[in-house]
Write an enzyme that holds these catalytic residues in place. Structure first.
Site, PDB file in Angstrom:
ATOM      1  N   LYS A 208       4.915   3.995  -9.756  1.00 47.74           N
ATOM      2  CA  LYS A 208       3.862   4.008  -8.853  1.00 47.74           C
ATOM      3  C   LYS A 208       3.093   3.548 -10.229  1.00 47.74           C
ATOM      4  O   LYS A 208       1.876   2.849 -10.199  1.00 47.74           O
ATOM      5  CB  LYS A 208       3.614   5.021  -8.234  1.00 47.74           C
ATOM      6  CG  LYS A 208       4.144   5.452  -6.994  1.00 47.74           C
ATOM      7  CD  LYS A 208       4.220   7.252  -7.000  1.00 47.74           C
ATOM      8  CE  LYS A 208       5.239   7.114  -5.794  1.00 47.74           C
ATOM      9  NZ  LYS A 208       5.347   8.407  -5.909  1.00 47.74           N
TER      10      LYS A 208
ATOM     11  N   GLU B 122       0.679  -1.264   0.248  1.00 43.51           N
ATOM     12  CA  GLU B 122       0.270  -0.279   0.016  1.00 43.51           C
ATOM     13  C   GLU B 122       0.340   1.257   0.201  1.00 43.51           C
ATOM     14  O   GLU B 122       0.192   2.330  -0.861  1.00 43.51           O
ATOM     15  CB  GLU B 122      -0.824   0.064   1.214  1.00 43.51           C
ATOM     16  CG  GLU B 122      -2.165   1.668   1.290  1.00 43.51           C
ATOM     17  CD  GLU B 122      -3.221   1.033  -0.199  1.00 43.51           C
ATOM     18  OE1 GLU B 122      -2.547   1.823  -1.005  1.00 43.51           O
ATOM     19  OE2 GLU B 122      -4.098   0.284   0.318  1.00 43.51           O
TER      20      GLU B 122
ATOM     21  N   GLU C  62      14.797  16.272  -3.180  1.00 37.80           N
ATOM     22  CA  GLU C  62      16.583  15.874  -2.959  1.00 37.80           C
ATOM     23  C   GLU C  62      17.105  16.389  -3.517  1.00 37.80           C
ATOM     24  O   GLU C  62      16.822  17.802  -4.376  1.00 37.80           O
ATOM     25  CB  GLU C  62      16.762  14.109  -3.634  1.00 37.80           C
ATOM     26  CG  GLU C  62      15.241  13.211  -3.360  1.00 37.80           C
ATOM     27  CD  GLU C  62      15.452  12.759  -1.996  1.00 37.80           C
ATOM     28  OE1 GLU C  62      16.158  12.731  -1.672  1.00 37.80           O
ATOM     29  OE2 GLU C  62      14.314  12.225  -1.626  1.00 37.80           O
TER      30      GLU C  62
ATOM     31  N   GLY D 173      12.649  21.549   1.310  1.00 33.28           N
ATOM     32  CA  GLY D 173      12.712  19.706   1.722  1.00 33.28           C
ATOM     33  C   GLY D 173      11.468  19.005   1.296  1.00 33.28           C
ATOM     34  O   GLY D 173      11.777  17.417   1.046  1.00 33.28           O
TER      35      GLY D 173
END
Ligand SMILES: NC(=O)c1ccc[n+]([C@@H]2O[C@H](COP(=O)([O-])OP(=O)(O)OC[C@H]3O[C@@H](n4cnc5c(N)ncnc54)[C@H](OP(=O)(O)O)[C@@H]3O)[C@@H](O)[C@H]2O)c1
Length: 434
Positions: free
Chosen positions: A207, A131, A192, A189
């Site tokens: 995904k 999940e 990256e 933040g």
């Protein structure tokens, strides 16, 4: 009550530490949900001395994730290290070979080896919960695997990367450049230090590969995904889209077509009235078209320790309850081999940004090329000419087409380039409609 479910966690970073915290904070709540106690008994990370903001007292420590995966002290292996290769792959395979269920947030691993690992799980009478690997905290895997079982899914599409969505939202709201918004995302933040993986669409594609398998019952095929990142999107595109009633998002889209399954991650224009078009900032969203239910849309946090731990723990509770569903909803042995649709057969509307030389006949020549390919235009917006007055000044022209085959668009644009009427390569954005 059944025996305690002993959980071993490899990876104690953002997600792993949050899972340890959540399982520790909500023991009573979770034992009621699970019908048994659930307790972390063993952990693994690289640096034993690092303070992770959670107590690891009394837990057995492993330096080697594979050793943890095969240790007799756990009933469930939770992989939260990341990476498509070893040690994640070796540790997950080891646990599965022992018939031990696995829960992971590792989309890179599953996008690359999902079918193989699902087969291994099922051959050994166990399962993989993932999940957290798709859209973080949004419970889309369970929704597709279980709640939509009565549907034939025609399309699944989503905003699958919060960093890109944040950048595009800021560019549109503030009129700032891509580079400025990326720098801001890094400062906050959200991105990256090396953002390539996000902004070029790889993370979304991982995904999407998993969503495709769930949606269409096909083997995972990350390599077939057509990828275009967001670095080419300008504030001018976002403004032109807004003027025409659209917004631009980095969208992962997978759909059934006559020639196979189309999977793409590209900047995409959507009419403002589409639910996904209004999902802003770092949020993720996934929409699924089922033939019975119609379209459902889920929106929520796609990353972050707590949100992702929420998804990991949902899988842990399912396993504690003894649920052991096929990984992708149907047995891995029955997944159809993925058949890639021909992109040139993609039919849809297109946004085309051209820089047309400001000289007599240029626009007529472009219109002629479009007509030759039977491309009909929904709207045309001409901007003021830029550059020095004279033969080489160029005018921005934005065209929106009605539904057209991708092959025709490519052919017309090639002819327009060859005619020498445009000052730079055309910029094309696909349009996704309800
Ligand atoms: N962060 C999110 O919001 C998010 C959202 C959805 C999915 N995910 C997925 O969740 C997974 C973990 O992400 P994260 O953000 O938590 O990563 P992270 O903060 O970088 O943590 C990774 C953890 O794995 C450990 N690790 C790495 N290599 C190892 C090795 N060879 N042996 C033992 N331990 C090792 C690290 O140990 P040390 O701490 O000792 O270095 C660290 O504790 C990834 O698959 C990611 O894609 C993350």
């Amino acid at each position: 009550m059944a025996e305690t479910l002993r959980v071993g966690i490899a990876g104690l970073g953002t997600v792993g530490a949050s899972v340890v915290r959540l399982l520790g904070d909500k023991t009573d709540h979770l034992s009621k949900r699970s019908g048994r106690d659930v307790a972390v008994t063993a952990v693994c990370a690289r640096d034993r001395g690092r303070d992770r903001g959670v107590s690891l007292d009394g837990l057995s420590w492993h330096d080697d994730p594979v050793a943890l995966a095969e240790s007799d002290g756990i009933d469930l292996f939770v992989e939260l290290m990341g990476g498509e290769g070893d040690p994640a792959a070796a540790a997950v395979s080891t646990a599965l070979r022992r018939g031990r269920p696995v829960v992971t947030a590792n989309k890179a691993l599953l996008a690359a080896r999902g079918t193989e690992l699902a087969r291994l799980a099922e051959e050994n009478g166990t399962t993989i919960g993932f999940e957290a690997a798709v859209a973080g905290g949004i419970p889309i895997v369970k929704t597709m695997r279980e709640a939509m079982a009565g549907n034939r899914v025609e399309r699944v599409y989503g905003i699958l990367n919060g960093t890109c969505n944040y950048i595009l939202t800021r560019m549109e709201e503030e009129g700032l450049s891509f580079a400025d918004c990326l720098a801001e995302a890094q400062r906050l933040g959200y991105a990256e230090a090396d953002p390539t993986f996000d902004i070029e669409g790889h993370d979304s594609a991982h995904k999407l590969a998993l969503l495709s398998s769930l949606a269409f019952g096909v083997t995972t095929d990350f390599d077939s995904i057509h990828l275009e990142g967001i670095a080419s999107i300008t504030t001018e595109d976002l403004k032109a889209a807004a003027e025409l009633g659209y917004r631009i998002k980095l969208l992962g889209v997978a759909r059934r077509t006559d020639t196979g399954i189309e999977q793409r991650v590209t900047p995409t224009m959507m009419p403002r009235n589409l639910a996904l078009a209004n999902v802003d900032g770092v949020l993720n969203a996934v929409a699924v078209d089922g033939d019975e239910v119609g379209e459902i849309t889920m929106v929520g946090p796609g990353a972050g320790g707590s949100a992702t731990a929420s998804a990991v723990v949902a899988d842990i509770v399912d396993i504690a309850r003894g649920r052991c569903l096929p990984v992708f909803g149907i047995p891995a042995a029955e997944l159809e081999p993925y058949r890639r649709a021909r992109m040139r057969k993609h039919a849809g509307g297109y946004y085309i940004r051209l820089s047309v030389y400001d000289r007599p006949g240029a626009f007529a020549a472009i219109a002629q090329r479009m007509a030759e390919e039977q491309i009909s235009l929904e709207s045309i917006v001409q901007k003021e000419a830029k550059g020095a007055k004279g033969a080489q000044s160029a005018r921005r022209v934005v065209l929106i087409t009605h539904d057209t085959m991708e092959a025709q668009i490519r052919k017309a644009l090639q002819a327009i380039e060859d005619d020498g009427q445009i000052a730079e390569r055309p910029h094309v954005i696909r349009i996704e409609k309800p």
